[in-house]
Design an enzyme around this catalytic site. Structure first.
Site, PDB file in Angstrom:
ATOM      1  CB  CYS C  87       9.923  65.091 -19.403  1.00 55.38           C
ATOM      2  SG  CYS C  87       8.946  66.051 -20.554  1.00 55.38           S
ATOM      3  CG  HIS C 336       5.707  65.990 -15.138  1.00 58.28           C
ATOM      4  ND1 HIS C 336       7.027  65.654 -14.902  1.00 58.28           N
ATOM      5  CD2 HIS C 336       5.552  65.904 -16.499  1.00 58.28           C
ATOM      6  CE1 HIS C 336       7.625  65.384 -16.061  1.00 58.28           C
ATOM      7  NE2 HIS C 336       6.763  65.544 -17.034  1.00 58.28           N
TER       8      HIS C 336
END
Lengths: 349, 136, 388
Positions: C87, C336
């Site tokens: 991420c 996200h």
């Protein structure tokens, strides 16, 4: 003469239980008739993460924890079951690895309906007696299958026990064993099928009763014993009624049968049944107690054993692993829906 | 996890079945899973890492109850998952079984047990390994 | 090493963008940044793209080449580099591009970040995110991505008295900010009760404590600072950059409640920028779960370890608070798309420092920080920016 017998033992019963009355309700049957008729109050249920391999490993590890033998001295492991997780790929290899007994040993899986575990004991005895191995581990375990709605569903349960067979520090000497085998198709499961089929009432007189009584009489003839010579008697227990009836037919008392009769509270653990009965007896047995054990496997056959408890049983560290009674008491009930999920009875795509 | 690739599981069998870690013979620190060298002693530890079997006893350092699981585990949800501080030093992540989810607490004493962890569907291999249960 | 400035930003809307493909998204964000910067395509020396798992999400690897092609640079044959750190892939792509310009090798580079996460079904998106965990020793044993953060939350609550309500308040605040951001996936406020009553995912985290599955892309144009004024009146300089790693599984860490990858990356960035955490006017931090923002503000030094929950109660992290955190809505409300996140965080800070953040503008913001975490803290990138 060398004493061959049990060096240590361990048992395992999954924690979940379902009441016979809950199964009866799911199928619209009268709970009282069912529970009373079969003599089964409740049965053990394996969780999704338990199978014959995990039950066998737990039992074998318990057996090893109670004695001080080196796992590398185990020369053979035989796992008897009719619900091996793989059709091809031995459960015994998983057990051998999990108890650190690999690689110098022989392993095989057995299947003989409910008597595959006692057949494993006989094989280990022979290997020990012939000095081919120092110790053998005989395991009987099942997560028995039953078709939804079948009468077997009230009984088919999960559990198992492991026995280390050897000739040093024997806690119970196996004085004699014999078998009785015929081709009697009372119960079977065809290759590739999920659930077994059975001959209904045909499983009784010509199958269970004939084989057990014939073999039990043969054993007593061989050993020159009578029922009253035994402290405990263990018979295969497909339900709560058959073992009591067969005991009576042979002249054993309900008192002799009681300690080894677990079916009413855990169901029929198939290959685990007489093995767990024996484990339960060893939990309480005292030196010089004599034990009579007769298994039965559909198809059909029976193995009988004449066993004498030795003084060494007092040295066995029983507390290192759970007693059968503790395994029975540690339980959590599930309803039929949860049971259906755990036993993979639900189908979806 | 990539499915059907058995060697990936097979080579970890000593760890997954029997909690075989290793120990740095320089500083005595125990590792699980085993390390090629000790991150503390580094060069000095090379060739001095020895297999070490963990007892499987430990206690809950932290935990969660998993409600939304991956498909391999969804039949078991909700299930407790914990980081367990093993008594020999290493910490590991594992499921806690045979216990009511309300009973899971930080500090709860555990011991390892042998369970089926996952499988490659109805056709593929079955993978076994450690889970933990309450220890009195 | 020379100074580097951001001279242009581009960002797509974040969300479930059913009608947009991976290549459309990156091309859209890329052209926005090029227009925003005023450069011409011919001036670009290299591309850096952050993407966590295009291979699993859309079945396409070789992302560097694809992005160059999709952006219309195939005939220019410029180098294109894909960067991966779960991420934190986006934040790391920025850092790699920053190095290439700071070193003098390149004058102008385009940084992209992208993830197209909705082309998979069922639990596949969660499974892919979980590949940022330790597959052999966490995920194999039943750990999920939310489950790992949930275990941090359990321990944080145990050690510091952090409450379930404080966790939920992080989501309430970030949704309030997201409501002001036209690019956000969730442009709406959320009541505390809704967060608290959402179905459990991994206790104590409910569904609304988790950032969503999103599609989206973001881009930046980096330029040698000495040439930045040629293109824009409002260049934003990168004054500090740090990156650090830690054990892949959470259980390997010394302290379950501290991301040392954050503390080390932050220390590195603060040192380079030669500032204290108190000098930061606005920060975009990695709130993939509500607990993650609490951890971040502690590990970045905005509050003392253990005080993260109280900081939420004391409202110091709201838009008008002492240290406004996640004015964009954060991962929680803005969305996200993992590879895009670290780049989008910088895009937001650039807008804030330029004074172009509209309704969510933090007053007098001069120095901003971005904090981008890889999975459960095994990697972290911290960048600090200042208006020139």
């Amino acid at each position: 003469m060398v004493n061959i017998g049990i060096v240590s033992y361990g048992a395992y019963i999954p924690r979940f239980r379902i009441k016979s009355s809950d199964i009866a309700k799911a199928w619209g049957k009268d709970p009282k008739t069912i529970t009373g008729g079969l003599g089964i109050i409740e049965k053990s249920v394996p969780s999704l993460d338990q199978d014959v391999a995990t039950i066998s490993v737990e039992s074998a590890r318990s057996a090893l924890s109670r004695c001080s033998i080196n796992p590398q001295d185990i020369g053979a492991i035989y796992v008897g079951s009719e619900s091996h997780p793989y059709a091809v790929k031995p459960t015994g290899t998983i057990v051998a690895e999990a108890v650190c007994a690999t690689p110098n040993l022989t392993v095989a899986d057995y299947e003989f309906a409910c008597k595959a575990g006692t057949a494993a004991i006989q094989t280990c005895m022979a290997l020990v007696k012939s000095d081919m191995i120092k110790y053998g581990v005989a395991i009987g375990a099942d997560t028995a299958q039953a078709a939804p709605g079948d009468a077997l569903e009230y009984a088919a349960s999960a559990g198992g026990a492991a026995f280390i067979i050897g000739k040093e520090n024997v806690i119970a000497t196996i004085n004699q064993t014999c078998s009785f085998t015929t081709d009697t198709p009372d119960f079977w499961r065809r290759e590739g099928r999920k659930y077994p089929a059975h001959g209904g009432r045909f499983t009784g007189a010509p199958a269970y009763f004939r084989h057990i009584t014939s073999n039990a009489k043969n054993l007593m003839e061989l050993t020159g014993t009578k029922p009253e010579d035994y402290t405990f008697a263990i018979f295969h227990q497909p339900n709560g009624k058959f073992p009591v009836r067969v005991a009576k037919m042979l002249g054993f008392t309900p008192e002799q049968v009681k300690q080894g009769l677990l079916c009413p509270v855990i169901g029929n653990t198939y290959s685990g049944a007489t093995m767990l009965g024996l484990a339960s007896v060893l939990d309480v047995a005292k030196p010089s107690d004599r034990v009579f054990l007769t298994s039965y496997g559909s198809g059909a056959g029976s193995d009988a054993f004449d066993i004498t408890i030795t003084d060494t049983i007092n040295q066995l560290e029983k507390k290192k692993a759970p007693l059968v009674s503790e395994l029975i008491d540690d339980k959590e009930y599930v309803d039929y829906a949860t049971y259906a999920k755990y036993r993979d009875l639900l189908y979806w795509e | 996890m990539a499915e059907g690739a058995v060697p990936r599981f097979w080579r970890e069998i000593p760890q997954r079945y029997n909690l075989i870690g290793n120990k740095c013979n320089e500083c005595e620190k125990v590792f699980f899973p085993p390390r090629e060298s000790c991150p503390e002693c580094r060069r000095k530890s090379m060739g001095k890492m020895k297999d070490f079997k963990l007892s499987g006893e430990g206690e809950v350092l932290t935990y969660t109850i998993i409600y939304e699981a991956s498909e391999k585990f969804e039949g078991q949800a909700p299930y407790p998952l914990a980081i367990i501080q093993l008594k020999e030093g290493p910490k590991i992540t594992a499921q806690i079984v045979d216990c009511d989810i309300e009973d899971v607490k930080i500090g709860m004493k555990l011991k390892s047990t042998f369970r089926k962890i996952q499988d490659d569907g109805y056709v593929g291999a079955i993978y076994y390994g450690y889970k933990f249960k309450k220890r009195n | 090493m020379r100074d580097v400035a951001v001279i242009g930003v581009g960002i797509t809307k974040f969300g479930e963008l059913w009608d947009k493909s991976f290549r459309q998204l990156i091309a859209e964000a890329g052209s926005q940044a090029i227009i925003d910067s005023g450069i011409s395509g011919k001036e670009i020396d290299a591309l850096y793209v952050g993407s966590m798992s295009a291979g699993r999400f859309v079945g396409q690897e070789h992302v560097g080449a694809l992005v160059a092609d999709a952006s219309g640079f195939s005939q220019m044959h410029i180098p294109s580099i894909r960067v991966e750190s779960a991420c934190a892939s986006g934040g790391l792509a920025v850092r790699q591009g920053y190095f290439s310009v700071a070193s003098g090798m390149n004058d102008i580079v385009v940084i992209g970040g992208i993830e197209k996460m909705t082309d998979v079904v069922g639990t596949e998106a969660s499974n892919i995110l979980a590949t940022g965990l330790d597959q052999e020793w966490e995920a194999f044993f039943g750990a999920t991505f939310p489950g790992i953060y949930a275990m941090i939350a359990t321990r944080h609550m145990h050690d510091f008295g952090t409450t379930r309500e404080q966790l939920a308040q992080v989501a309430v605040k970030n949704h309030a900010n997201g409501a002001l951001n036209p690019y956000a996936q969730f442009k709406r406020e959320m009541k505390l009760e809704s967060i608290l009553n959402a179905p459990m995912v991994a206790s104590p985290l409910g569904m609304l404590d988790c950032s969503p599955v999103s599609d989206g892309a973001a881009t930046l144009i980096l330029c040698a600072a000495e040439k930045a004024k040629k293109y824009t009146d409002k260049p934003v300089k990168i004054i500090g950059s740090g990156q650090a790693s830690d054990t892949l599984p959470l259980h390997g860490r010394n302290d379950i409640c501290t991301f040392e990858s954050t503390t080390y990356a932050a220390r590195m960035a603060y040192k380079q920028a030669n500032i204290e955490p108190s000098k930061i006017d606005v920060a975009e931090v990695h709130d993939c779960f509500t607990i993650a923002e609490i951890l971040a503000i502690e590990d970045l030094g905005f509050v003392k370890k253990g005080d993260g929950g109280k900081a939420i109660d004391n409202k110091i992290t709201t838009l008008d608070g002492k240290i406004p955190i996640n004015p964009s809505g954060g991962l929680k409300a803005k969305g996200h798309p993992v590879g895009a996140t670290g780049v989008a965080q910088i895009a937001e800070i650039v807008l804030q420092l330029r004074g172009e953040a509209d309704k969510r503008q933090v007053k007098d913001a001069k120095i901003g920080l971005t904090h981008n975490v890889g999975a459960s803290g095994a990697s972290c990138v911290v960048n600090i920016l200042e208006a020139m």
